[in-house]
Every structure is written in structure tokens, then in C-alpha cells.
Design an enzyme around this catalytic site. Structure first.
Site, PDB file in Angstrom:
ATOM      1  N   ASP A  32     -54.821  10.635  21.914  1.00  0.00           N
ATOM      2  CA  ASP A  32     -55.019   9.887  20.669  1.00  0.00           C
ATOM      3  C   ASP A  32     -54.956  10.860  19.497  1.00  0.00           C
ATOM      4  OD1 ASP A  32     -56.583   6.928  19.973  1.00  0.00           O
ATOM      5  OD2 ASP A  32     -56.543   8.486  18.433  1.00  0.00           O
ATOM      6  N   ASN A  94     -59.397  -2.608  23.514  1.00  0.00           N
ATOM      7  CA  ASN A  94     -59.738  -3.480  22.398  1.00  0.00           C
ATOM      8  C   ASN A  94     -58.704  -4.594  22.343  1.00  0.00           C
ATOM      9  OD1 ASN A  94     -61.899  -1.825  21.539  1.00  0.00           O
ATOM     10  ND2 ASN A  94     -60.481  -0.475  20.452  1.00  0.00           N
ATOM     11  N   GLU A 102     -56.303  -2.226  16.560  1.00  0.00           N
ATOM     12  CA  GLU A 102     -55.516  -1.933  15.359  1.00  0.00           C
ATOM     13  C   GLU A 102     -54.024  -1.886  15.658  1.00  0.00           C
ATOM     14  OE1 GLU A 102     -57.348   1.651  13.974  1.00  0.00           O
ATOM     15  OE2 GLU A 102     -59.110   0.578  13.249  1.00  0.00           O
ATOM     16  N   VAL A 103     -53.668  -1.283  16.771  1.00  0.00           N
ATOM     17  CA  VAL A 103     -52.252  -1.179  17.122  1.00  0.00           C
ATOM     18  C   VAL A 103     -51.906  -2.336  18.081  1.00  0.00           C
ATOM     19  CG1 VAL A 103     -50.470   0.243  18.195  1.00  0.00           C
ATOM     20  CG2 VAL A 103     -52.292   1.331  16.852  1.00  0.00           C
ATOM     21  N   HIS A 107     -53.178  -1.056  24.941  1.00  0.00           N
ATOM     22  CA  HIS A 107     -53.481   0.336  25.305  1.00  0.00           C
ATOM     23  C   HIS A 107     -54.888   0.440  25.856  1.00  0.00           C
ATOM     24  CE1 HIS A 107     -54.259  -0.372  21.019  1.00  0.00           C
ATOM     25  NE2 HIS A 107     -55.299   0.446  21.120  1.00  0.00           N
ATOM     26  N   HIS A 109     -57.940   2.979  26.167  1.00  0.00           N
ATOM     27  CA  HIS A 109     -58.516   4.238  25.682  1.00  0.00           C
ATOM     28  C   HIS A 109     -59.219   4.886  26.866  1.00  0.00           C
ATOM     29  CE1 HIS A 109     -58.359   3.410  21.244  1.00  0.00           C
ATOM     30  NE2 HIS A 109     -58.357   2.162  21.660  1.00  0.00           N
TER      31      HIS A 109
HETATM   32  P1  DGP Z   1     -57.151   0.447  18.635  1.00  0.00           P
HETATM   33  O1  DGP Z   1     -58.146   0.442  17.511  1.00  0.00           O
HETATM   34  O2  DGP Z   1     -57.796   0.056  19.955  1.00  0.00           O
HETATM   35  O3  DGP Z   1     -55.930  -0.362  18.314  1.00  0.00           O
HETATM   36  O4  DGP Z   1     -56.715   1.952  18.816  1.00  0.00           O
HETATM   37  C1  DGP Z   1     -55.567   2.506  18.270  1.00  0.00           C
HETATM   38  C2  DGP Z   1     -55.632   3.985  18.496  1.00  0.00           C
HETATM   39  O5  DGP Z   1     -54.340   4.524  18.280  1.00  0.00           O
HETATM   40  C3  DGP Z   1     -56.573   4.738  17.559  1.00  0.00           C
HETATM   41  O6  DGP Z   1     -57.588   5.364  18.342  1.00  0.00           O
HETATM   42  C4  DGP Z   1     -55.703   5.777  16.884  1.00  0.00           C
HETATM   43  C5  DGP Z   1     -54.464   5.815  17.737  1.00  0.00           C
HETATM   44  N1  DGP Z   1     -53.234   6.088  16.998  1.00  0.00           N
HETATM   45  C6  DGP Z   1     -52.798   5.450  15.886  1.00  0.00           C
HETATM   46  N2  DGP Z   1     -51.619   5.955  15.478  1.00  0.00           N
HETATM   47  C7  DGP Z   1     -51.293   6.929  16.382  1.00  0.00           C
HETATM   48  C8  DGP Z   1     -50.187   7.809  16.519  1.00  0.00           C
HETATM   49  O7  DGP Z   1     -49.232   7.825  15.736  1.00  0.00           O
HETATM   50  N3  DGP Z   1     -50.209   8.679  17.565  1.00  0.00           N
HETATM   51  C9  DGP Z   1     -51.230   8.705  18.476  1.00  0.00           C
HETATM   52  N4  DGP Z   1     -51.165   9.589  19.465  1.00  0.00           N
HETATM   53  N5  DGP Z   1     -52.297   7.878  18.389  1.00  0.00           N
HETATM   54  C10 DGP Z   1     -52.317   6.999  17.348  1.00  0.00           C
END
Ligand code: DGP
Length: 121
Positions: A32, A94, A102-103, A107, A109
Site C-alpha cells: 500500500d 472495505n 475508496e478504490v 482489494h 488489505h
Molecule cells: P480502501 O479505502 O479500502 O479503498 O483502500 C484503498 C487503499 O489503496 C488505501 O489504503 C491506499 C491505497 N492506494 C491508493 N492509491 C494507491 C496507489 O496508487 N498505489 C498503491 N500501492 N496503493 C494505493
């Protein structure tokens, strides 16, 4: 509808770099970018699934099994799975707005490397 321009779709297409941990036919795992714990990895399906529900309705059994197996493979690879050696970790997903997603690409974690603390804060 799945957003093909989400950040993880870009990582999967190689348009954005990532610190890769593990890759298989249907799964990619990487660190992350904004770690919430000492070790914070992400495990994602290569298929275009927004969340668990989307995975459940569209993915093959093979993809699902590979995704779940990847969690343990990755935890082992990054050295947080051996309970005898003080390992242990948390894997969480999530889902949607209330879940804090958020994404919009499914995924898992994986948090470890220290005591992770309360399940929900
Ligand atoms: P969520 O809130 O569950 O959608 O987590 C999204 C996660 O993605 C957050 O912990 C940060 C991570 N993240 C966002 N943008 C990037 C990226 O460009 N590269 C990587 N490696 N992680 C990212």
C-alpha cells in the site's frame, strides 16, 4: 459499473508503478502506498470486480480460490504469518461507502509487522 480508470486498474495495466509482492494468473499483490501499519499489503484480483458482491456474481471459482489463497501466500512471503516467530496479521476488505472503500476495485488489505489493535475503531 466498473470504472476502468480506477487506480488499481491502472496498476494492473502497468500505467502506474507498484511495489509488487506476488503475482499469479488472476491475482496481483503489492504494498500500500500509504501504509496504515508497519506492514501494509494489498491483494487484488486481476478481474474487473468492484467489491465482494461483484466477485461473487461474476468471478469463476478458480479466481476466487486463487484470491483467497494469495492472502496466505503473501503473508508468508512478507514474513508475517509464522505465529511461532511472533507473526500474525489482519486481512480485511472495505466494501462501499459505509465500509470505507475508496478504490472501486476489490482489494484485501493485509496488516502486520506489529500489534494491529482493535478490530474496529
Ligand atoms: P480502501 O479505502 O479500502 O479503498 O483502500 C484503498 C487503499 O489503496 C488505501 O489504503 C491506499 C491505497 N492506494 C491508493 N492509491 C494507491 C496507489 O496508487 N498505489 C498503491 N500501492 N496503493 C494505493
Amino acid at each position: 459499473m466498473y470504472d476502468k480508470n480506477n487506480i488499481f486498474a491502472k496498476i494492473l495495466r502497468g500505467e502506474i508503478p507498484c511495489k509488487k509482492i506476488y503475482e499469479s494468473a488472476n491475482v496481483l499483490a503489492f504494498y500500500d502506498v500509504n501504509p496504515q501499519k508497519k506492514i501494509h499489503a494489498l491483494v487484488i484480483p486481476k478481474g474487473e470486480y468492484m467489491d465482494l458482491d461483484d466477485l461473487n456474481s461474476k468471478a469463476s471459482a478458480e479466481e476466487m480460490v486463487e484470491l483467497i489463497k494469495a492472502i496466505t501466500i503473501v503473508a508468508k512471503k512478507i514474513g508475517i504469518s509464522d505465529l511461532v516467530k511472533g507473526g500474525g496479521y489482519r486481512a480485511l476488505v472495505n466494501v462501499g461507502e459505509n465500509g470505507g472503500q475508496e478504490v472501486p476495485h476489490l482489494h484485501f488489505h493485509i496488516f502486520g509487522g506489529e500489534k494491529i489493535g482493535k478490530m474496529v475503531s
